[in-house]
Design an enzyme around this catalytic site. Structure first.
Site, PDB file in Angstrom:
ATOM      1  N   TYR A 107      -5.372 -10.178   1.761  1.00  0.00           N
ATOM      2  CA  TYR A 107      -5.733  -8.595   2.355  1.00  0.00           C
ATOM      3  C   TYR A 107      -5.580  -8.448   3.801  1.00  0.00           C
ATOM      4  O   TYR A 107      -6.266  -9.150   4.452  1.00  0.00           O
ATOM      5  CB  TYR A 107      -7.110  -8.038   2.027  1.00  0.00           C
ATOM      6  CG  TYR A 107      -7.224  -8.056   0.238  1.00  0.00           C
ATOM      7  CD1 TYR A 107      -6.673  -7.023  -0.426  1.00  0.00           C
ATOM      8  CD2 TYR A 107      -8.015  -9.138  -0.594  1.00  0.00           C
ATOM      9  CE1 TYR A 107      -6.736  -6.934  -1.780  1.00  0.00           C
ATOM     10  CE2 TYR A 107      -8.022  -8.739  -1.773  1.00  0.00           C
ATOM     11  CZ  TYR A 107      -7.544  -7.885  -2.491  1.00  0.00           C
ATOM     12  OH  TYR A 107      -7.485  -7.592  -3.939  1.00  0.00           O
ATOM     13  N   TYR A 159       3.983  -9.460   7.626  1.00  0.00           N
ATOM     14  CA  TYR A 159       3.473  -7.820   7.898  1.00  0.00           C
ATOM     15  C   TYR A 159       3.450  -7.524   9.324  1.00  0.00           C
ATOM     16  O   TYR A 159       3.446  -8.466  10.317  1.00  0.00           O
ATOM     17  CB  TYR A 159       2.048  -7.921   7.589  1.00  0.00           C
ATOM     18  CG  TYR A 159       1.798  -8.061   6.019  1.00  0.00           C
ATOM     19  CD1 TYR A 159       1.646  -7.048   5.079  1.00  0.00           C
ATOM     20  CD2 TYR A 159       1.605  -9.386   5.724  1.00  0.00           C
ATOM     21  CE1 TYR A 159       1.524  -7.366   3.798  1.00  0.00           C
ATOM     22  CE2 TYR A 159       1.238  -9.688   4.093  1.00  0.00           C
ATOM     23  CZ  TYR A 159       1.372  -8.883   3.331  1.00  0.00           C
ATOM     24  OH  TYR A 159       1.236  -9.027   2.113  1.00  0.00           O
ATOM     25  N   ASP A 161       0.974  -1.401  -0.053  1.00  0.00           N
ATOM     26  CA  ASP A 161      -0.026   0.231  -0.059  1.00  0.00           C
ATOM     27  C   ASP A 161       0.907   0.989   0.025  1.00  0.00           C
ATOM     28  O   ASP A 161       1.963   1.321   0.578  1.00  0.00           O
ATOM     29  CB  ASP A 161      -0.773   0.113   1.041  1.00  0.00           C
ATOM     30  CG  ASP A 161      -1.942  -0.881   1.063  1.00  0.00           C
ATOM     31  OD1 ASP A 161      -2.049  -1.592   0.163  1.00  0.00           O
ATOM     32  OD2 ASP A 161      -2.679  -1.258   2.180  1.00  0.00           O
TER      33      ASP A 161
END
Ligand SMILES: [Zn+2]
Ligand SMILES: [Zn+2]
Length: 414
Positions: free
Chosen positions: A372, A300, A234
């Protein structure tokens, strides 16, 4: 006739009859049987055919088809020489453009008889020009993927250079938020510049691509660049760990051999604190394809806030439930305008609690390519199941998301 049939095969009588209508040089005659007599020079085939059939030889200049084109090849091959000296290349190939009339006359001849073994005139012209340029430049001729393609127009005595792009592999780390990976053209003016984008023609001041490109452009003398990333993060996410693999494609490079270590230092000096690159090395078009098809596991680090008070013990249970969980993720609302609305199955390989202070929680998550992550936390209004919000029974708001590692697998070349 017996010897002629042995030489050119099949309907030798028919071929000779068709040829008697045209006055061709030995080369243009021999070319009509070239594929049957692999490796034999066309002019040699032609003189054998003429010998055995009694067809007349008009000489090169008087040839109905080529008008003595082959006599001009030495001269034609020298036309691009001076310009070529300004370009770096190791391999080359030559293409040509023939005069319209020549192409028409060739078609006429080929329509008069089948000539199943004929080689096109252009193929021979290309080969002969290629041999000459290879000698003149001292570079190796190569048909597939040559560094430099030279196209010579034999009628107008002009040429074009079509150098193949240069590909450079590397890994990038993005240390700040708010930078997209590639240049993002303005959605109103599509790059021309308008009041919406402050005449920049783009949505963001800069991008990872634009920060990395200048030293590479300068070193290669290329005219354009295209960025190929192994996926993207992102705009608001930083990209840490050992970085994300990418390949920069540089169009029409003047130079192909330059110090990548120096370029790398230049890029890192220019972008200190924002973007870093490592492992720069030469790459290829094939590797771009592989890179695009890769599905690396990513790690992440996501920080979020719960909108109601949560129970620490429940949080611990949720975290361990998510480790190894199979997700059903419907296309997130935020991207549904540009992606098909489908349900994807994705696996969370691991989930661990990094910190929790009050209602602000940070998790480390390792998940399958294409997961996601924000939606895994928020639940996206029930479109991702299970989710942190769903299991906690509390609404969650993402504060920040970082990619802490793009794991391309041990022993892989990336
Ligand atoms: Zn000819
Ligand atoms: Zn605009």
């Amino acid at each position: 006739m017996h010897q002629l049939i042995e030489l050119i095969g099949g309907d030798a009588a028919g071929a000779v009859e068709a040829l008697s209508a045209f006055s061709l040089c030995t080369r243009c005659t021999g070319r009509l049987f070239a594929r049957r007599l692999h490796g034999m020079d066309n002019a040699l085939i032609g003189s054998r055919v003429k010998e055995l059939s009694g067809l007349a030889d008009p000489g090169d200049e008087e040839c109905y088809l080529c008008h003595g084109l082959f006599k001009k090849l030495d001269d034609l091959a020298s036309i691009p020489l001076q310009e070529l000296s300004g370009w770096e290349f190791e391999t080359l190939w030559v293409g040509s453009r023939l005069e319209f009339g020549t192409r028409q006359r060739e078609e006429e001849i080929l329509a008069s008889h089948p000539f199943p073994d004929a080689e096109p005139l252009k193929v021979e012209v290309n080969r002969e020009l290629g041999k000459r340029l290879s000698v003149l430049t001292g570079r190796e001729g190569r048909m597939t993927n040559p560094d430099m393609l030279v196209i010579i127009d034999t009628a107008f005595r002009t040429f074009e250079l079509d150098p193949s792009p240069l590909f450079i592999y590397g890994r990038y780390r993005k240390l700040v938020r708010g930078i997209p990976q590639t240049r993002w053209p303005c959605r109103k003016c599509h790059g021309r510049g308008c009041s919406y984008c402050g005449n920049r023609g783009k949505m963001y001041e800069t991008s990872v691509e634009e920060l990395i490109a200048p030293p590479l452009m300068e070193a290669s003398g290329a005219t354009e660049h295209f960025f190929h990333g192994m996926g993207r993060e992102d705009i608001d996410a930083v990209m840490l760990g050992s970085g994300r693999p990418f390949i920069m494609e540089l169009s029409r490079p003047r130079r192909r051999k330059f110090g990548l270590a120096e370029v790398q230092m230049g890029i890192n000096r220019l972008n200190e604190g924002r973007v870093e690159v490592a492992d720069l090395r030469p790459s290829s078009k094939e590797e771009v394809r592989e890179l695009k098809a890769a599905a690396p596991v990513k790690k992440y680090r996501i920080t979020f806030r719960t909108l109601s008070k949560i129970n620490k013990q429940l949080l611990g249970e949720v975290v361990s439930k998510l480790s190894g969980a199979k997700l059903a993720q419907r296309t997130p609302v935020r991207v549904s305008h540009r992606r098909a609305d489908i349900v994807r199955e994705r696996t969370v390989y691991s989930c661990s609690l990094s910190s929790s202070e009050g209602n602000v929680i940070t998790l480390e998550i390792e998940a399958e390519s294409g997961t996601y992550i924000k939606e895994l936390v928020t639940g996206d209004g029930g479109r991702t199941v299970p989710s942190v919000a769903g299991l906690l029974g509390a609404e969650c708001e993402v504060v920040s998301l970082d990619v802490s590692e793009v794991n391309t697998g041990a022993g892989e070349k990336w």
